[in-house]
Motif scaffolding. Structure first.
Motif, mmCIF file in Angstrom:
data_model
loop_
_atom_site.group_PDB
_atom_site.id
_atom_site.type_symbol
_atom_site.label_atom_id
_atom_site.label_comp_id
_atom_site.label_asym_id
_atom_site.label_seq_id
_atom_site.Cartn_x
_atom_site.Cartn_y
_atom_site.Cartn_z
ATOM 1 N N LEU A 76 -2.568 -14.393 6.109
ATOM 2 C CA LEU A 76 -3.035 -13.054 5.738
ATOM 3 C C LEU A 76 -3.028 -12.111 6.932
ATOM 4 C CD1 LEU A 76 -5.971 -14.024 3.382
ATOM 5 C CD2 LEU A 76 -3.833 -12.919 2.731
ATOM 6 N N PRO A 90 1.889 -11.095 3.701
ATOM 7 C CA PRO A 90 2.765 -11.156 2.535
ATOM 8 C C PRO A 90 2.431 -10.046 1.546
ATOM 9 C CG PRO A 90 1.046 -12.778 2.335
ATOM 10 C CD PRO A 90 0.858 -12.130 3.675
ATOM 11 N N LYS A 91 3.347 -9.847 0.598
ATOM 12 C CA LYS A 91 3.115 -8.879 -0.467
ATOM 13 C C LYS A 91 1.850 -9.304 -1.224
ATOM 14 C CE LYS A 91 6.345 -6.324 -3.401
ATOM 15 N NZ LYS A 91 6.257 -5.058 -2.653
ATOM 16 N N PHE A 92 1.028 -8.378 -1.593
ATOM 17 C CA PHE A 92 -0.248 -8.611 -2.295
ATOM 18 C C PHE A 92 -1.268 -9.355 -1.433
ATOM 19 C CE2 PHE A 92 3.032 -8.735 -5.713
ATOM 20 C CZ PHE A 92 2.781 -7.459 -6.181
ATOM 21 N N GLY A 93 -0.954 -9.474 -0.129
ATOM 22 C CA GLY A 93 -1.896 -10.156 0.760
ATOM 23 C C GLY A 93 -3.269 -9.502 0.740
ATOM 24 N N VAL A 116 -5.185 -10.483 -2.371
ATOM 25 C CA VAL A 116 -5.724 -11.843 -2.253
ATOM 26 C C VAL A 116 -6.971 -11.839 -1.378
ATOM 27 C CG1 VAL A 116 -5.242 -14.127 -1.307
ATOM 28 C CG2 VAL A 116 -3.511 -12.957 -2.676
ATOM 29 N N LEU A 136 -9.884 -10.295 -3.160
ATOM 30 C CA LEU A 136 -10.462 -11.192 -4.167
ATOM 31 C C LEU A 136 -11.295 -12.293 -3.513
ATOM 32 C CD1 LEU A 136 -7.530 -11.610 -6.723
ATOM 33 C CD2 LEU A 136 -9.774 -10.600 -7.151
ATOM 34 N N MET A 137 -10.851 -12.734 -2.327
ATOM 35 C CA MET A 137 -11.622 -13.767 -1.621
ATOM 36 C C MET A 137 -12.938 -13.183 -1.110
ATOM 37 S SD MET A 137 -8.676 -15.739 0.497
ATOM 38 C CE MET A 137 -7.612 -16.939 -0.312
#
Lengths: 324, 289
Positions: B107, B112-115, B118, B121-122
């Motif tokens: 991260l 990355p894409k949509f990192g 993610v 959300l975490m």
């Protein structure tokens, strides 16, 4: 980051001849290799992330959804879960212990704030002034934090023992009458608050101490030159300078103490006369004694909503106070 | 450094007296409040059962019974429970490092894409009060979705949920973010892939944060009570805390107290050995004032 195309424009003057020598195919190729590299990088990244994604999905994200669903279901692990609407909530509200548990929990949180908030702050202010044996003080105040909470609870249960317990022995030694501590519904909750404060004040004290360490000395100096006495310096320098840490820890402490479980579970089991039944203890009973996971989940949801509403209100309130 | 009380006030004769009184008073209160209970527990374990039950209690044991510790070890079967706790805490520690470090690295450095989604959300799971997920996570652990495994009585029931730790990922990511990208770029030019870069370059310079995360992981797992209480109904598999509260009623008090002292020793030793890292961990996640 600049794209390769624009950098090539900068590097190579865009004359018609140089353009002619660089056919469109190679650009297409380059874009493709770039895309490939990007894809590979993304794949590696998600490869490294996949274990975390799996555990978060299984043990955080899915349980969040499942918890909400369970609140509206009846579950017995034999038959398929059935939808029961708000029955679980209705059942909770009919339980006479429900109101008792919330009152007890609020009492615990309120008392824990009085002790657990004021005492660590004053301790930190005091320790910040002390110039000798600093290491000892830090070590001593933090030592209880390291003890397993069950050990702390069992140890204090023995200290509170009305017979040979430490407290009544100590009181007796100086000629004072002993207390009933955990055995009277009037003092049981207060006795639990003492244990919790003793066990946890180390971490808050040291966080305050770290915050106090960042206050610039000139502020105290200037205040003193202006004739501010000890109390005024505390009031007008120390408080405002540590305000943010104080406000955040207050919120964290409310959230933490509303979830109190180990002390009442180990020390009193909710007694005497249900005076130490907390929200979490009742939730535990619903789930793991009555096997009513639906109602237990409804209880979790209520606790979550209550804490969420409180946090949102608190953050708004403090922000408003900051602006005015 | 200048604090609330000015150095000149401290140097005055009156200041010296006041400081001396405050210092001595604080010292006495700290010794009484934090050291004395521990002394009481250790010496309590050394007393005979009769002496322990007598009122008024004795300050120094009349008779010394150091063999109580050996009795506690064998009667409570402490060896087994130490091993259980060690397996639970050690596994939770390894799982957190093995799962959270690569995730935080990906991260922070591979982006990355949509990192960010993610990560969001975490981090959002940090907003939940820990106990809100108690029941649904328990239900999940009894029957894992898709796999239909029952993890009850297995240490994995502690290891895996422990690894879903957004706070660790936040701490690690924040540290990795400060590592200059040029270092990663240089490694790439030298032909090192991301995994190799993580292993050979990032991990060696991340020792301080790895120490903090490690100690937090071990201490949290060792101290935890409610989750092990739920997932280890088999008395043979329980951790020290769960066992101690289970046998507390039936055990002679001196044996129980000796067991409690022994169960706390590893944490006290850990604290004495890693004070600096533990206190750094305390303020690492907290807020700048």
């Amino acid at each position: 980051m600049s794209s390769p195309r624009s950098s090539s424009l900068l590097a190579w003057p865009a004359t018609s001849s140089s353009r002619a020598r660089r056919p469109a195919v190679s650009q297409e190729d380059r874009r493709r290799t770039r895309l490939k590299r990007k894809l590979k990088e993304n794949l590696t990244a998600y490869g490294l992330l996949c274990a975390a994604l799996v555990v978060f999905a299984l043990f955080s994200w899915y349980p969040i959804v499942r918890g909400v669903l369970l609140s509206f279901q009846q579950v017995d692990f034999v038959n398929a879960p059935t939808w029961v609407g708000f029955d679980n909530f209705a059942k909770l509200f009919e339980d006479p212990l429900f109101g008792v548990a919330w009152r007890n929990t609020l009492l615990f949180t309120g008392l824990a704030l009085v002790f657990g908030f004021a005492v660590p702050f004053l301790t930190a202010v005091l320790l910040n002034e002390i110039r000798h044996a600093k290491a000892f003080f830090r070590l001593a105040v933090y030592l209880p934090v390291m003890l397993p909470p069950v050990v702390t609870a069992l140890m204090w249960k023995w200290f509170y023992d009305p017979g040979p317990g430490l407290f009544n022995s100590a009181l007796g030694a100086v000629g004072l009458p002993g207390g009933q501590w955990l055995d009277s519904s009037g003092t049981a909750m207060l006795s639990l608050v003492f244990v919790s404060t003793w066990a946890n004040m180390g971490s808050t004290t040291l966080i305050y101490l770290a915050a106090l360490g960042t206050i610039p000395g000139e502020l105290y100096e200037a205040a003193e030159l202006d004739g501010a006495g000890l109390w005024k310096r505390l009031r007008h320098v120390t408080f405002p300078q540590t305000r943010f840490v104080l406000l955040v820890l207050l919120l964290l402490q409310v959230v933490a103490t509303m979830q109190v479980f180990t002390e009442p579970y180990v020390m009193t089991g909710g007694g005497p006369d249900d005076s130490t039944v907390t929200v979490l203890l009742l939730l535990y009973r619903y789930a793991f004694v009555y096997n009513d996971f639906g109602s237990a989940s409804a209880m979790s949801l209520l606790l979550f909503v209550a804490l969420g509403v409180f946090s949102a209100w608190y953050v708004r309130l403090t922000r408003k106070a900051d602006q005015s | 450094m200048r604090t609330l009380v000015s150095p000149s006030a401290l140097r005055s004769p009156r200041g010296k007296v006041v400081y001396g009184v405050v210092f001595a008073g604080t010292l006495v209160i700290f010794v009484l409040a934090f050291m004395f209970p521990l002394y009481w527990a250790v010496t309590g374990a050394l007393k005979s059962p009769q002496e322990l039950a007598a009122t008024p209690a004795t300050l120094v044991p009349h008779e010394w019974h150091p063999e109580t510790f050996a009795d506690a070890w064998s009667q409570l079967n402490l060896g087994k429970y130490f091993l259980n706790t060690l397996v639970v805490a050690g596994g939770a520690w390894l799982a957190q490092l093995a799962i959270d470090v690569p995730a935080a690295f990906a991260l922070s450095k591979l982006r990355p894409k949509f990192g960010n989604v993610v990560l969001g959300l975490m981090l959002a799971t940090l907003m939940l009060p820990a106990t809100a997920l108690l029941v649904p996570t328990y239900v999940t652990v009894t029957d894992l979705p898709l796999l239909h495994l029952n993890l009850i009585n297995s240490p994995t029931a502690v290891w895996l949920p422990a690894a879903a730790n957004a706070f660790n990922i936040y701490l690690l990511k924040r540290f990795f973010d400060q590592i200059p990208d040029e270092l990663i770029e240089a490694a790439r030019i030298d032909g090192a892939g991301p995994v190799r870069t993580l292993w050979r370059i990032i991990l060696p310079i991340s020792r301080p944060i790895l120490a903090v995360v490690s100690i937090l992981a071990v201490v949290t797992a060792w101290k935890d009570f409610i989750w092990p209480l739920l997932v280890f109904p088999d008395t043979e598999k329980q951790t020290l805390s769960v066992m101690l509260q289970r046998v507390a009623i039936d055990m002679p008090l001196n044996v129980l107290v000796a067991g409690m002292v022994l169960a706390s020793l590893p944490m006290v030793a850990l604290f004495l050995a890693f004070q600096r890292q533990i206190l750094a961990g305390l303020t690492a996640g907290s807020i700048k004032g």
